[in-house]
Design a protein around this motif. Structure first.
Motif, PDB file in Angstrom:
ATOM      1  N   UNK A 482      85.167  21.301  33.131  1.00 36.63           N
ATOM      2  CA  UNK A 482      86.294  22.227  33.201  1.00 36.63           C
ATOM      3  C   UNK A 482      87.330  21.863  34.243  1.00 36.63           C
ATOM      4  N   UNK A 483      87.532  20.590  34.455  1.00 39.51           N
ATOM      5  CA  UNK A 483      88.500  20.139  35.471  1.00 39.51           C
ATOM      6  C   UNK A 483      89.922  20.281  34.916  1.00 39.51           C
ATOM      7  N   UNK A 484      90.721  21.116  35.553  1.00 40.91           N
ATOM      8  CA  UNK A 484      92.093  21.362  35.086  1.00 40.91           C
ATOM      9  C   UNK A 484      93.004  20.204  35.481  1.00 40.91           C
ATOM     10  N   UNK A 510      82.103  14.614  27.540  1.00 38.81           N
ATOM     11  CA  UNK A 510      81.223  14.168  26.473  1.00 38.81           C
ATOM     12  C   UNK A 510      82.034  13.680  25.285  1.00 38.81           C
ATOM     13  N   UNK A 511      81.342  12.907  24.424  1.00 39.94           N
ATOM     14  CA  UNK A 511      81.991  12.483  23.193  1.00 39.94           C
ATOM     15  C   UNK A 511      82.131  13.688  22.267  1.00 39.94           C
ATOM     16  N   UNK A 529      88.916  11.468  22.257  1.00 38.98           N
ATOM     17  CA  UNK A 529      88.957  11.235  23.701  1.00 38.98           C
ATOM     18  C   UNK A 529      90.213  11.906  24.254  1.00 38.98           C
ATOM     19  N   UNK A 530      90.069  12.550  25.416  1.00 40.12           N
ATOM     20  CA  UNK A 530      91.224  13.178  26.074  1.00 40.12           C
ATOM     21  C   UNK A 530      91.370  12.564  27.469  1.00 40.12           C
ATOM     22  N   UNK A 623      85.226  14.242  33.448  1.00 40.97           N
ATOM     23  CA  UNK A 623      84.687  13.107  34.193  1.00 40.97           C
ATOM     24  C   UNK A 623      85.814  12.368  34.900  1.00 40.97           C
ATOM     25  N   UNK A 624      85.588  12.056  36.168  1.00 41.99           N
ATOM     26  CA  UNK A 624      86.518  11.223  36.930  1.00 41.99           C
ATOM     27  C   UNK A 624      85.977   9.800  36.956  1.00 41.99           C
ATOM     28  N   UNK A 625      86.840   8.833  36.644  1.00 40.36           N
ATOM     29  CA  UNK A 625      86.483   7.410  36.698  1.00 40.36           C
ATOM     30  C   UNK A 625      87.152   6.835  37.940  1.00 40.36           C
ATOM     31  N   UNK A 626      86.325   6.371  38.856  1.00 44.36           N
ATOM     32  CA  UNK A 626      86.833   5.929  40.158  1.00 44.36           C
ATOM     33  C   UNK A 626      86.486   4.457  40.357  1.00 44.36           C
TER      34      UNK A 626
END
Length: 798
Positions: A482-484, A510-511, A529-530, A623-626
């Motif tokens: 739920x990350x805005x 998730x997919x 994908x968003x 999800x954050x990709x770092x």
């Protein structure tokens, strides 16, 4: 009489220690392998059979027929199938719904993400999971009740008797206290249904009355059928109920999206068939520990191969040794011994040796079971062999082994004619044709296994080393449901201020599957994908044509889309840019602005499917990709953790390295590579034990011949070639049989993988060379000793 037989057999085995050790060693290792595989297979077929009425419990699966003729069956259903079918079909006595998700749990001041299951109130009465404390009938009867396992109870409270205590579980309105009403034993390892915390399922009145919920798929539904209910008839009744009850929703979808055939039907799957069943594929499976029955068949075949090879060793050595016992047999016959008595005597010796080998096998299994458990990811115990079925299986294996190993040698030995045996005119084994045939069979099986092992090794190596189409190195994923957009922007800003962080991007967690319409009529199932505009550049996923999302285009969040190559192929587009895509669930339309090169967003054991990328603002990130700088893992993780905790103090910090995630996707392939490699090595070892014994006997029988040849000028090389050539001919024959068979088998096995190695001649050539080299080394060991021996001593040998 039997006491005499027993003592004579023991004395004979002790008198010929070398051959007894060879036979017992070969049989014991073969039996140990069989026992380990027996434990594995018994565990596999025992899944979910500990419930009291397993034969009456079924899972409702949903089958979807595609417009192109494909049929997909999944185990996910929605709220309606259970209660609606149970209300209108008398054969269904009960239903229970079960869902596994994640939730944040607060115990005191500590917050952690935990697997949480949600189930109907009758969950613990339909399924017989033992409770340490509490009542199965009332455990989930109240809205804020919760059942935890003994491990969770010990972790949270330090003991198991904790009914009445509370834990706080985060919901839509924050943390809510739940009372522990029961404590369950940890789920058995042979259970497809697994849980740690179980909460009661609550369905709102709005959801109960929303007819479109027939088409939701997010939980598992089980039903209990009446004894004697006819499965096919119940399946038909379910689909009639569905068509009648969902008629309004079906008509709405047909009129809104122009779909004539919905293609949905329901079918029941027995609970006991789920673990090894093929009705539902692994990617559509809602439960845990799904296994491929092929593995059990492969291991069972390996067990039969190894036991057969061990028995062939026994037969070969016994027949080869028969000339040494010829005089004993002749004298016994002259003294009045009948062929039947001699056969019983020799069969007795065989069974005594098998019993000794079985006892040693139990010791070997006990010592190596922890290694086998690590290979198979199980928790098997030797005590499982004490179960009635296992005891019966062990007794059967012992009897079959004794008969296989002892019957033919006993038949040959008891048939000797006394006059010929006294005068040393016996030719063992009818010209040794059977012995040669058995050696061929033995090395054919060994070669087959080695070739299969090499193929499995190369395929596993291919899957784990093949490029995925994107860069997963030094990439950390952090989950935050739920990350805005606003929070994501702030999180990204703070992370990029850290010296070890090279880049940040966001995507849904998730997919998410959906169906879209292209060209006005074609429906395509896609993974939605968003991401934000930085996601694809961060992963270095190439854009083949068009452009990426960009803040410079204000319309991108509304109607811009990117698709992958597979999407373009299924749509049949020659020029994808500007093409229109319609979403059939929300009525939203998109226009293609770019095409992304296919990359393996799922493991390579699954085929790349169509992807649709949108920036739909209604979809939250998850999800954050770092991307961190190389060599800064510890420092960067600490900074990311502090930043995350500062922004989201009520959420647990859950992270993983993407590269490790991808490697873990092939754990099964690596595990099977090790198991088959161990089986092949054991097969070669047992085969070589037998070949070594035969070479020893061959050299002993030809001692005088070797001495004469050396006196007449034969070199050690000539003698070595003389003793080895016969065995190597048999090995070459076995290669001619095994290599084509192994090519057919491995080629068929590789068809299960969408991405696979190409079988080359060198793979089978290497297998043949390896087997030949090992056989030559085994035979040469004793043959060289015989060739180097003093001919004077050889000529004195009687």
């Amino acid at each position: 009489m039997f006491r005499n037989y027993f003592l004579t057999a023991v004395r004979n085995l002790l008198h010929h220690k070398t051959y007894s050790v060879i036979n017992i060693a070969g049989l014991s290792f073969g039996l140990a392998c069989v026992l380990c595989i027996l434990l594995y297979v018994n565990d596999e077929v025992s899944y979910d059979r500990f419930h009291h009425h397993t034969e009456q419990i079924y899972r409702i699966d949903k089958t979807v027929s595609k417009e192109d003729g494909r049929v997909s069956t999944g185990s996910y259903t929605g709220y309606f199938p259970g209660p609606r079918f149970a209300a209108k079909i008398p054969d269904i006595q009960q239903f229970v719904r079960f869902q596994t998700t994640y939730a944040d749990i607060k115990n005191g001041s500590e917050i952690q993400s935990q697997t949480v299951s949600i189930a109907d109130a009758n969950f613990f009465t339909v399924f017989n999971f033992p409770l340490l404390h509490g009542s199965a009938a009332t455990a989930l009867s109240r809205p804020n009740s919760v059942v935890i396992t003994e491990d969770v109870a010990k972790k949270f409270f330090g003991s198991t008797d904790v009914t009445g205590n509370t834990i706080s579980i985060k919901g839509q309105e924050g943390f809510t206290p739940y009372e522990v009403t029961a404590v369950a034993r940890n789920c058995p390892q042979n259970s497809s249904i697994r849980f740690e915390i179980v909460m009661p399922l609550q369905v709102s009145a709005a959801d109960e009355n929303k007819n479109e919920n027939w088409f939701n798929s997010f939980l598992t539904t089980f039903v209990v059928l009446s004894p004697g209910a006819e499965l096919a008839a119940v399946n038909q009744k379910m689909n009639r109920v569905f068509e009648a009850d969902a008629n309004e929703s079906i008509s709405l979808i047909r009129s809104r999206y122009g779909i004539q055939d919905i293609g949905i039907s329901y079918v029941l799957e027995p609970l006991a068939d789920i673990h090894l069943g093929k009705m539902v594929s692994s990617e559509n499976e809602s439960l845990f520990n799904k296994s491929n029955p092929t593995y059990s068949w492969i291991l069972s075949a390996v067990a039969v191969f190894i036991l057969l090879i061990a028995c062939i060793n026994f037969v070969n050595l016994s027949v080869a040794r028969s000339s040494k016992r010829a005089k004993e047999i002749g004298i016994r016959k002259l003294m009045g011994g009948s062929p039947q008595q001699l056969m019983i005597r020799f069969m007795g010796e065989s069974f005594i040796l098998c019993i000794a080998a079985f006892a040693l096998a139990l010791v070997i299994v006990s010592a190596f079971l922890p290694v086998f458990n690590q290979l198979t990811s199980k928790a098997l115990s030797l005590s499982y062999l004490l179960q009635l079925k296992s005891l019966a299986s062990c007794a059967g294996i012992l009897v079959i082994t004794g008969l296989l190993a002892g019957f033919y040698p006993a038949l040959v030995l008891s048939a000797y004619q006394p006059v010929k045996t006294i005068y040393n005119r016996v030719q063992a084994g009818g010209g040794n044709y059977l012995q040669k045939a058995l050696v061929v069979v033995q090395f054919s099986l060994a070669t087959f296994l080695i070739a299969g092992t090499l193929a499995i090794f190369l395929q596993a190596n291919f899957l784990t080393t093949q490029k995925l189409g994107y860069d997963d190195s030094d990439l950390i994923t952090v989950n935050k449901a739920g990350l805005s957009r606003k929070d994501a922007a702030l999180f990204k800003q703070l992370l990029l201020e850290q010296p070890g962080v090279a880049g940040v991007a966001f995507k849904n967690q998730d997919f998410s599957g959906n169906t879209v319409k292209v060209n006005g009529e074609t429906n395509i199932n896609v993974i939605v994908e968003t991401p934000d505009e930085g996601y694809l550049p961060l992963l270095k996923a190439p854009i083949l044509s068009g452009r990426n999302f960009s803040a410079a285009f204000a319309s991108d969040p509304v109607n811009a889309a990117l698709v992958n190559e597979t999407f373009v192929k299924e749509a049949g587009w020659k020029e994808p840019l500007g093409q229109k895509i319609e979403s059939i669930d929300g009525g939203r339309s998109y226009f293609v602005v770019g095409v992304v090169k296919d990359y393996h967003f799922k493991p390579m054991t699954e085929k790349v499917t169509p992807q649709l990328f949108t920036m739909n603002p209604n979809n939250d990130y998850g999800t954050a990709y770092i991307k961190i700088k190389p060599g800064t893992a510890s420092a960067s993780l600490l900074c990311v953790s502090k930043t995350f905790s500062k922004l989201f103090p009520l959420d647990p910090f859950v992270y993983s390295f993407k590269q490790e995630q991808n490697e873990n996707s092939y754990a099964a392939e690596r595990r099977w590579k090790k198991m088959i490699l161990a089986s092949a090595m054991l097969t070669i070892f047992i085969s070589c034990i037998g070949l070594f014994g035969l070479s020893v006997l061959s050299a002993e029988r030809r001692t005088k011949e070797i001495g004469v040849r050396k006196v007449l000028g034969a070199s050690a090389g000539n003698i070595l070639a003389l003793l080895s050539t016969g065995f190597l001919k048999l090995v070459f024959i076995s290669l001619l049989i095994a290599l084509p068979a192994s090519w057919l088998a491995t080629n068929q096995w590789l068809q299960h993988y969408p991405y696979r190695i190409t079988l080359s001649w060198w793979l089978f050539g290497a297998s043949g060379l390896l087997v030949t080299g090992i056989a030559l080394a085994t035979v040469s060991f004793h043959s060289l000793r015989a060739a180097m021996a003093n001919p004077v001593k050889s000529l004195r040998t009687e």
